[in-house]
Design an enzyme around this catalytic site. Structure first.
Site, PDB file in Angstrom:
ATOM      1  N   ASP A   1      -8.350  -7.579   3.503  1.00 33.16           N
ATOM      2  CA  ASP A   1      -7.712  -8.889   3.706  1.00 33.16           C
ATOM      3  C   ASP A   1      -8.486  -9.841   4.625  1.00 33.16           C
ATOM      4  O   ASP A   1      -8.542 -11.042   4.355  1.00 33.16           O
ATOM      5  CB  ASP A   1      -6.280  -8.720   4.234  1.00 33.16           C
ATOM      6  CG  ASP A   1      -5.289  -8.361   3.135  1.00 33.16           C
ATOM      7  OD1 ASP A   1      -5.656  -8.448   1.946  1.00 33.16           O
ATOM      8  OD2 ASP A   1      -4.143  -8.003   3.466  1.00 33.16           O
TER       9      ASP A   1
ATOM     10  N   THR B   1       4.068   6.021  -2.878  1.00 36.17           N
ATOM     11  CA  THR B   1       2.929   5.689  -2.017  1.00 36.17           C
ATOM     12  C   THR B   1       3.096   6.298  -0.639  1.00 36.17           C
ATOM     13  O   THR B   1       4.227   6.473  -0.164  1.00 36.17           O
ATOM     14  CB  THR B   1       2.759   4.159  -1.876  1.00 36.17           C
ATOM     15  OG1 THR B   1       1.512   3.885  -1.216  1.00 36.17           O
ATOM     16  CG2 THR B   1       3.874   3.515  -1.077  1.00 36.17           C
TER      17      THR B   1
ATOM     18  N   ASP C   1      -1.998   0.958  -8.005  1.00 32.87           N
ATOM     19  CA  ASP C   1      -3.396   1.210  -7.669  1.00 32.87           C
ATOM     20  C   ASP C   1      -4.122  -0.131  -7.678  1.00 32.87           C
ATOM     21  O   ASP C   1      -3.872  -0.979  -8.550  1.00 32.87           O
ATOM     22  CB  ASP C   1      -4.065   2.187  -8.638  1.00 32.87           C
ATOM     23  CG  ASP C   1      -5.304   2.790  -7.988  1.00 32.87           C
ATOM     24  OD1 ASP C   1      -5.165   3.589  -7.041  1.00 32.87           O
ATOM     25  OD2 ASP C   1      -6.437   2.447  -8.409  1.00 32.87           O
TER      26      ASP C   1
ATOM     27  N   ASN D   1       1.136   4.691   1.613  1.00 34.11           N
ATOM     28  CA  ASN D   1       0.548   3.539   2.307  1.00 34.11           C
ATOM     29  C   ASN D   1       1.684   2.629   2.816  1.00 34.11           C
ATOM     30  O   ASN D   1       2.367   1.971   2.033  1.00 34.11           O
ATOM     31  CB  ASN D   1      -0.369   2.802   1.319  1.00 34.11           C
ATOM     32  CG  ASN D   1      -1.032   1.584   1.928  1.00 34.11           C
ATOM     33  OD1 ASN D   1      -0.453   0.899   2.770  1.00 34.11           O
ATOM     34  ND2 ASN D   1      -2.248   1.302   1.489  1.00 34.11           N
TER      35      ASN D   1
ATOM     36  N   HIS E   1       1.574  -0.116   4.462  1.00 32.63           N
ATOM     37  CA  HIS E   1       1.339  -1.553   4.253  1.00 32.63           C
ATOM     38  C   HIS E   1       1.852  -1.961   2.868  1.00 32.63           C
ATOM     39  O   HIS E   1       2.522  -2.984   2.714  1.00 32.63           O
ATOM     40  CB  HIS E   1      -0.154  -1.888   4.333  1.00 32.63           C
ATOM     41  CG  HIS E   1      -0.798  -1.510   5.624  1.00 32.63           C
ATOM     42  ND1 HIS E   1      -0.711  -2.293   6.750  1.00 32.63           N
ATOM     43  CD2 HIS E   1      -1.535  -0.439   5.969  1.00 32.63           C
ATOM     44  CE1 HIS E   1      -1.391  -1.715   7.730  1.00 32.63           C
ATOM     45  NE2 HIS E   1      -1.888  -0.584   7.288  1.00 32.63           N
TER      46      HIS E   1
ATOM     47  N   LYS F   1       0.956 -14.536   1.357  1.00 27.89           N
ATOM     48  CA  LYS F   1       0.129 -13.546   0.644  1.00 27.89           C
ATOM     49  C   LYS F   1       0.913 -12.960  -0.539  1.00 27.89           C
ATOM     50  O   LYS F   1       0.426 -12.931  -1.662  1.00 27.89           O
ATOM     51  CB  LYS F   1      -0.314 -12.407   1.590  1.00 27.89           C
ATOM     52  CG  LYS F   1      -1.098 -11.331   0.838  1.00 27.89           C
ATOM     53  CD  LYS F   1      -1.475 -10.094   1.625  1.00 27.89           C
ATOM     54  CE  LYS F   1      -2.115  -9.056   0.690  1.00 27.89           C
ATOM     55  NZ  LYS F   1      -2.354  -7.748   1.289  1.00 27.89           N
TER      56      LYS F   1
ATOM     57  N   HIS G   1      -2.320 -10.253  -5.963  1.00 27.36           N
ATOM     58  CA  HIS G   1      -2.406  -9.253  -7.035  1.00 27.36           C
ATOM     59  C   HIS G   1      -1.131  -8.399  -7.087  1.00 27.36           C
ATOM     60  O   HIS G   1      -0.499  -8.252  -8.117  1.00 27.36           O
ATOM     61  CB  HIS G   1      -3.645  -8.375  -6.773  1.00 27.36           C
ATOM     62  CG  HIS G   1      -3.788  -7.956  -5.329  1.00 27.36           C
ATOM     63  ND1 HIS G   1      -3.887  -8.867  -4.309  1.00 27.36           N
ATOM     64  CD2 HIS G   1      -3.781  -6.747  -4.726  1.00 27.36           C
ATOM     65  CE1 HIS G   1      -3.956  -8.231  -3.156  1.00 27.36           C
ATOM     66  NE2 HIS G   1      -3.884  -6.939  -3.383  1.00 27.36           N
TER      67      HIS G   1
END
Ligand code: IMP
Length: 191
Positions: free
Chosen positions: A152, A8, A69, A10, A12, A172, A177
């Site tokens: 979020d 990734t 994903d 990303n 976060h 969280k 997920h």
């Protein structure tokens, strides 16, 4: 501690996965293995994109790796933005632009049910394994909270009074997920 490369860019997602799995595995970033690449995601399903991203990085690195994903699926929008969650408001859009778009589309809509769905694709010794995680909730009418990322601030998980952006990360990650998919992967790897 075993190493596992996370496919990734990303930051976060990287932080969340390290919070979720970091005690059991050393999660390597692309930077850790000196890979500076754009990862393609051109498939039409979440599963397809997870698999495409993981195989791309496997080929580039030769290492065991995994990709995530994720899509936000909103009932009243027939499952949109779904696989298009990242660029829902157009190429180069921000997280905030995407939120503005879904809030506009849901203006005056009673049914605000939605879910986040993550598929993780793990490539271990040349074989692919898929793990899915899902969390149900509702899209609230105004942004709340400043933590997290993406959608979020407007996602209120069922059974909670705080959005994902108001919750401390451990909360969280414990119900999300991504947390659910990653926990399944961890069980598969560590037995
Ligand atoms: P992708 O898995 O990188 O394609 O992510 C798609 C988009 O979904 C991201 O750009 C975010 O806008 C959103 N997204 C992914 N994971 C999360 C999450 O945990 N919370 C909120 N939004 C998310």
């Amino acid at each position: 501690m075993p190493d596992l490369l996370f496919a990734t860019n990303n930051q976060h997602k990287l932080r969340e996965i390290r919070d979720i799995m970091g005690l059991q595995m050393r999660i390597l970033s692309l930077k850790d293995v000196n890979l500076d690449v754009e990862i393609p995601e051109t498939q039409e399903t979440i599963e397809g994109n997870a698999s495409q991203k993981a195989w791309f990085i496997r080929e580039q690195s030769g290492l065991n790796c995994f990709a995530d994903d994720t899509g936000l699926e909103i009932d009243a929008l027939d499952g949109r933005p779904g696989v298009y969650s990242a660029r829902y408001a157009g190429e180069g859009c921000s997280f905030d632009d995407n939120i503005t778009k879904i809030l506009l589309e849901l203006k005056g809509v009673e049914n605000r049910k939605a879910c986040f769905r993550t598929v993780i694709c793990l490539i271990l010794d040349g074989k692919e394994h898929l793990f899915e995680g899902r969390v149900d909730g509702t899209i609230i009418k105004e942004r709340k909270g400043i933590d997290g990322f993406g959608y979020d601030p407007v996602f209120l998980p069922d059974g909670f009074t705080q959005t994902f952006a108001e919750m401390p990360p451990y909360l969280k990650n414990g119900i999300s997920h991504r947390g659910r998919a990653a926990t399944k992967m961890l069980k598969r790897i560590t037995g």
